[in-house]
Design a protein around this motif. Structure first.
Motif, PDB file in Angstrom:
ATOM      1  N   ALA A 114      -3.173   3.769 -11.263  1.00 51.66           N
ATOM      2  CA  ALA A 114      -4.449   3.081 -11.061  1.00 51.66           C
ATOM      3  C   ALA A 114      -4.788   2.123 -12.194  1.00 51.66           C
ATOM      4  CB  ALA A 114      -5.567   4.113 -10.902  1.00 51.66           C
ATOM      5  N   LEU A 115      -3.854   1.868 -13.084  1.00 45.01           N
ATOM      6  CA  LEU A 115      -4.154   1.009 -14.236  1.00 45.01           C
ATOM      7  C   LEU A 115      -4.347  -0.450 -13.820  1.00 45.01           C
ATOM      8  CD1 LEU A 115      -1.636   2.481 -16.826  1.00 45.01           C
ATOM      9  CD2 LEU A 115      -4.129   2.525 -17.013  1.00 45.01           C
ATOM     10  N   GLY A 116      -3.625  -0.882 -12.818  1.00 40.28           N
ATOM     11  CA  GLY A 116      -3.670  -2.297 -12.424  1.00 40.28           C
ATOM     12  C   GLY A 116      -4.358  -2.485 -11.091  1.00 40.28           C
ATOM     13  N   ASP A 117      -3.827  -3.393 -10.280  1.00 39.19           N
ATOM     14  CA  ASP A 117      -4.428  -3.689  -8.978  1.00 39.19           C
ATOM     15  C   ASP A 117      -4.064  -2.610  -7.963  1.00 39.19           C
ATOM     16  OD1 ASP A 117      -5.452  -5.960 -10.034  1.00 39.19           O
ATOM     17  OD2 ASP A 117      -4.129  -7.348  -8.970  1.00 39.19           O
ATOM     18  N   ASP A 118      -4.909  -2.495  -6.965  1.00 39.07           N
ATOM     19  CA  ASP A 118      -4.673  -1.545  -5.885  1.00 39.07           C
ATOM     20  C   ASP A 118      -3.365  -1.887  -5.151  1.00 39.07           C
ATOM     21  OD1 ASP A 118      -6.387   0.585  -4.198  1.00 39.07           O
ATOM     22  OD2 ASP A 118      -5.082  -0.584  -2.888  1.00 39.07           O
ATOM     23  N   TYR A 119      -2.625  -0.850  -4.806  1.00 40.44           N
ATOM     24  CA  TYR A 119      -1.285  -1.059  -4.249  1.00 40.44           C
ATOM     25  C   TYR A 119      -1.262  -1.102  -2.724  1.00 40.44           C
ATOM     26  CZ  TYR A 119      -1.670   3.980  -3.665  1.00 40.44           C
ATOM     27  OH  TYR A 119      -2.109   5.225  -3.320  1.00 40.44           O
ATOM     28  N   HIS A 120      -2.326  -0.628  -2.065  1.00 39.05           N
ATOM     29  CA  HIS A 120      -2.249  -0.440  -0.617  1.00 39.05           C
ATOM     30  C   HIS A 120      -1.929  -1.741   0.142  1.00 39.05           C
ATOM     31  CE1 HIS A 120      -4.494   3.226  -1.746  1.00 39.05           C
ATOM     32  NE2 HIS A 120      -3.833   3.757  -0.726  1.00 39.05           N
ATOM     33  N   ASN A 121      -2.795  -2.735  -0.002  1.00 39.34           N
ATOM     34  CA  ASN A 121      -2.599  -3.982   0.753  1.00 39.34           C
ATOM     35  C   ASN A 121      -1.326  -4.696   0.322  1.00 39.34           C
ATOM     36  OD1 ASN A 121      -4.870  -3.519   2.178  1.00 39.34           O
ATOM     37  ND2 ASN A 121      -6.185  -4.755   0.860  1.00 39.34           N
ATOM     38  N   PHE A 122      -1.077  -4.636  -0.974  1.00 40.96           N
ATOM     39  CA  PHE A 122       0.075  -5.294  -1.558  1.00 40.96           C
ATOM     40  C   PHE A 122       1.383  -4.735  -0.945  1.00 40.96           C
ATOM     41  CE2 PHE A 122       2.843  -4.357  -5.328  1.00 40.96           C
ATOM     42  CZ  PHE A 122       3.301  -5.641  -5.550  1.00 40.96           C
ATOM     43  N   LYS A 274       1.305  -7.104 -10.886  1.00 40.31           N
ATOM     44  CA  LYS A 274       0.035  -6.621 -10.348  1.00 40.31           C
ATOM     45  C   LYS A 274      -0.348  -5.244 -10.901  1.00 40.31           C
ATOM     46  CE  LYS A 274      -0.785  -8.789  -5.908  1.00 40.31           C
ATOM     47  NZ  LYS A 274      -2.206  -8.957  -6.132  1.00 40.31           N
ATOM     48  N   PHE A 275       0.627  -4.480 -11.360  1.00 40.55           N
ATOM     49  CA  PHE A 275       0.325  -3.142 -11.859  1.00 40.55           C
ATOM     50  C   PHE A 275       0.001  -3.134 -13.357  1.00 40.55           C
ATOM     51  CE2 PHE A 275       3.415  -1.526  -8.360  1.00 40.55           C
ATOM     52  CZ  PHE A 275       2.449  -1.762  -7.403  1.00 40.55           C
ATOM     53  N   ALA A 276       0.014  -4.299 -13.987  1.00 41.34           N
ATOM     54  CA  ALA A 276      -0.297  -4.366 -15.424  1.00 41.34           C
ATOM     55  C   ALA A 276      -1.716  -3.846 -15.665  1.00 41.34           C
ATOM     56  CB  ALA A 276      -0.176  -5.797 -15.912  1.00 41.34           C
ATOM     57  N   PRO A 277      -1.929  -3.100 -16.749  1.00 40.38           N
ATOM     58  CA  PRO A 277      -3.264  -2.511 -16.982  1.00 40.38           C
ATOM     59  C   PRO A 277      -4.357  -3.567 -17.087  1.00 40.38           C
ATOM     60  CG  PRO A 277      -1.643  -1.593 -18.486  1.00 40.38           C
ATOM     61  CD  PRO A 277      -0.969  -2.732 -17.788  1.00 40.38           C
ATOM     62  N   ARG A 278      -5.481  -3.278 -16.455  1.00 37.06           N
ATOM     63  CA  ARG A 278      -6.651  -4.149 -16.576  1.00 37.06           C
ATOM     64  C   ARG A 278      -7.325  -3.913 -17.929  1.00 37.06           C
ATOM     65  NH1 ARG A 278     -10.025  -4.985 -11.358  1.00 37.06           N
ATOM     66  NH2 ARG A 278      -8.393  -5.583  -9.914  1.00 37.06           N
ATOM     67  N   GLY A 300     -10.528  -5.125  -6.384  1.00 35.87           N
ATOM     68  CA  GLY A 300      -9.066  -5.058  -6.356  1.00 35.87           C
ATOM     69  C   GLY A 300      -8.477  -3.894  -7.128  1.00 35.87           C
ATOM     70  N   SER A 301      -9.321  -3.047  -7.730  1.00 35.60           N
ATOM     71  CA  SER A 301      -8.809  -1.882  -8.479  1.00 35.60           C
ATOM     72  C   SER A 301      -8.892  -0.628  -7.604  1.00 35.60           C
ATOM     73  CB  SER A 301      -9.662  -1.670  -9.737  1.00 35.60           C
ATOM     74  OG  SER A 301      -9.474  -0.361 -10.236  1.00 35.60           O
ATOM     75  N   PRO A 302      -7.925   0.294  -7.713  1.00 32.63           N
ATOM     76  CA  PRO A 302      -8.053   1.547  -6.972  1.00 32.63           C
ATOM     77  C   PRO A 302      -9.298   2.323  -7.368  1.00 32.63           C
ATOM     78  CG  PRO A 302      -5.904   1.405  -8.077  1.00 32.63           C
ATOM     79  CD  PRO A 302      -6.715   0.233  -8.534  1.00 32.63           C
TER      80      PRO A 302
END
Ligand code: SF4
Ligand code: SF4
Length: 365
Positions: A114-122, A274-278, A300-302
């Motif tokens: 959950a550190l980066g962008d949500d993975y579902h749609n991607f 996209k998974f890079a930490p925010r 856009g974050s989980p």
């Protein structure tokens, strides 16, 4: 042997109960999936042998907590051939995508996925491309799933030969470890099936020993209602006081049983940007966010699924465990707010920090 590891596919012809067309589909899938960033895939045949009695018992004992969606659609969840039409599904394609990255250094932790962008749609977009390719080139009916449908992803991935479900109940890939998103395509096509991996947990019990809330109640058995991932994400309402201290500095989810798994020595950092930490500020600033700021910053974050009240609840618990005098003004402000649940957690945190400042054992407070 990693039966369907992309790098090794095609070198082990004895793995498949082959037909020419099955090979052709698997080969095409290998190329397309690899191009889309998936590092492994496999195929499970349906109907599929699942631990149906265990699942039903698990639900009956309430080990799913308040995740009532797990009680529904069990005709399809436990009989995945029913996921298309009237029992027409024949195979489930399982894909794995690496999300591993080291934890950023800050005063609190967020589960790595959950550190980066949500993975579902991607990931769903990538699955839809594979579905389109299958339909256009080979026909059949396909349904993509990313964590969304009534699918028991981990036993299905095990049946597809990607790895085995470890004592923590997480899927372990022998050449990757545990840090993968799993995605599925259910299809009416009959495809060659992956070779099942053997369980290689051996005498290891690290995940059981390390669990802060004893949620792994026995090897291969998780009481989700005690798990910090459930308590900090799925559970709505107050966090039971008996678990608050064990949550420690975990703001969202828990990776403890994964961090200690020896198979994760094979983990390599993800290449998905996209998974890079925010970037996130420190907790006392997060506690001051209003609804508009939360919506904007968590776009856009989980973590957005927490909604503001659970987000603040979790912040209070973490501050109660690791906060200092500098956090007290933000906590007092939260304690005076309109949300009674957040206020109760803020008062709990204030009391805990007070005990620490006076160096009084909590039990004597
Ligand atoms: S995620 Fe954390 S709380 Fe849940 S089983 Fe693993 S170690 Fe225990
Ligand atoms: S920590 Fe050990 S027992 Fe637990 S899943 Fe990993 S290998 Fe298996």
């Amino acid at each position: 042997m990693d039966a369907y590891c992309l790098a090794g596919l095609g070198k082990h012809p004895y793995v498949y109960a082959v037909s020419y067309s099955g090979h052709a589909i698997v080969e095409k899938l290998r190329n397309e999936a690899e191009a889309l960033g998936f590092h492994a895939f496999g195929v499970a045949a349906v109907p599929l042998e699942l631990r149906r009695e265990y699942y039903e018992q698990w639900i009956a004992e309430g080990k799913h907590g308040t995740m009532t969606w797990m009680e529904r659609n069990n005709d399809r969840r436990l009989h995945p051939e029913q996921l298309i039409g009237n029992g027409e599904a024949r195979s489930i394609i399982v894909l794995a995508l690496n999300y591993y990255q080291p934890d950023p250094v800050r005063g609190y932790r967020i589960a790595k996925y959950a550190l980066g962008d949500d993975y579902h749609n991607f990931i769903l977009r990538r699955l839809k491309r594979l579905c389109r390719m299958l339909r256009e080139d080979y026909g059949g009916d396909q349904r993509p799933y990313v964590d969304t449908g009534p699918l028991l992803e981990k036993p299905i991935a095990e049946a597809a030969g990607l790895g085995w479900q470890g004592k923590s109940t997480i899927l372990i890939e022998p050449k990757r470890g545990t840090w993968s998103f799993l995605a599925n395509i259910v299809t009416t096509l009959e495809l060659p099936v992956g070779e099942k991996q053997k369980d290689r947990c051996g005498t290891c019990t690290r995940c059981i020993d390390v669990c802060p809330t004893q949620a792994i109640i026995a090897p291969y058995q998780l009481d989700a209602s005690k798990c910090i991932s459930y308590l900090t994400i799925e559970h709505d309402g107050a966090i039971p006081p008996e678990y608050r201290e064990a949550i420690g500095d975990r703001l969202y989810g828990c990776d403890e049983c994964l961090d200690v798994c020896p198979w994760n020595k094979w983990a390599v950092p993800t290449v998905e940007a996209k998974f890079a930490p925010r970037e996130l500020p420190e907790l006392r600033e997060l506690l001051g966010w209003d609804e508009a700021t939360f919506t904007e910053r968590m776009q856009g974050s989980p973590m957005r699924r927490l909604k503001l009240h659970r987000f603040k609840r979790n912040i209070c618990v973490v501050l109660g465990n690791v906060g200092t005098a500098e956090d007290l003004p933000a906590l007092r402000w939260a304690a005076g707010g309109d949300d009674a649940m957040v206020a109760e957690h803020a008062n709990w945190a204030i009391a805990r920090i007070g005990h620490r400042m006076r160096r009084v054992p909590i039990s004597q407070g």
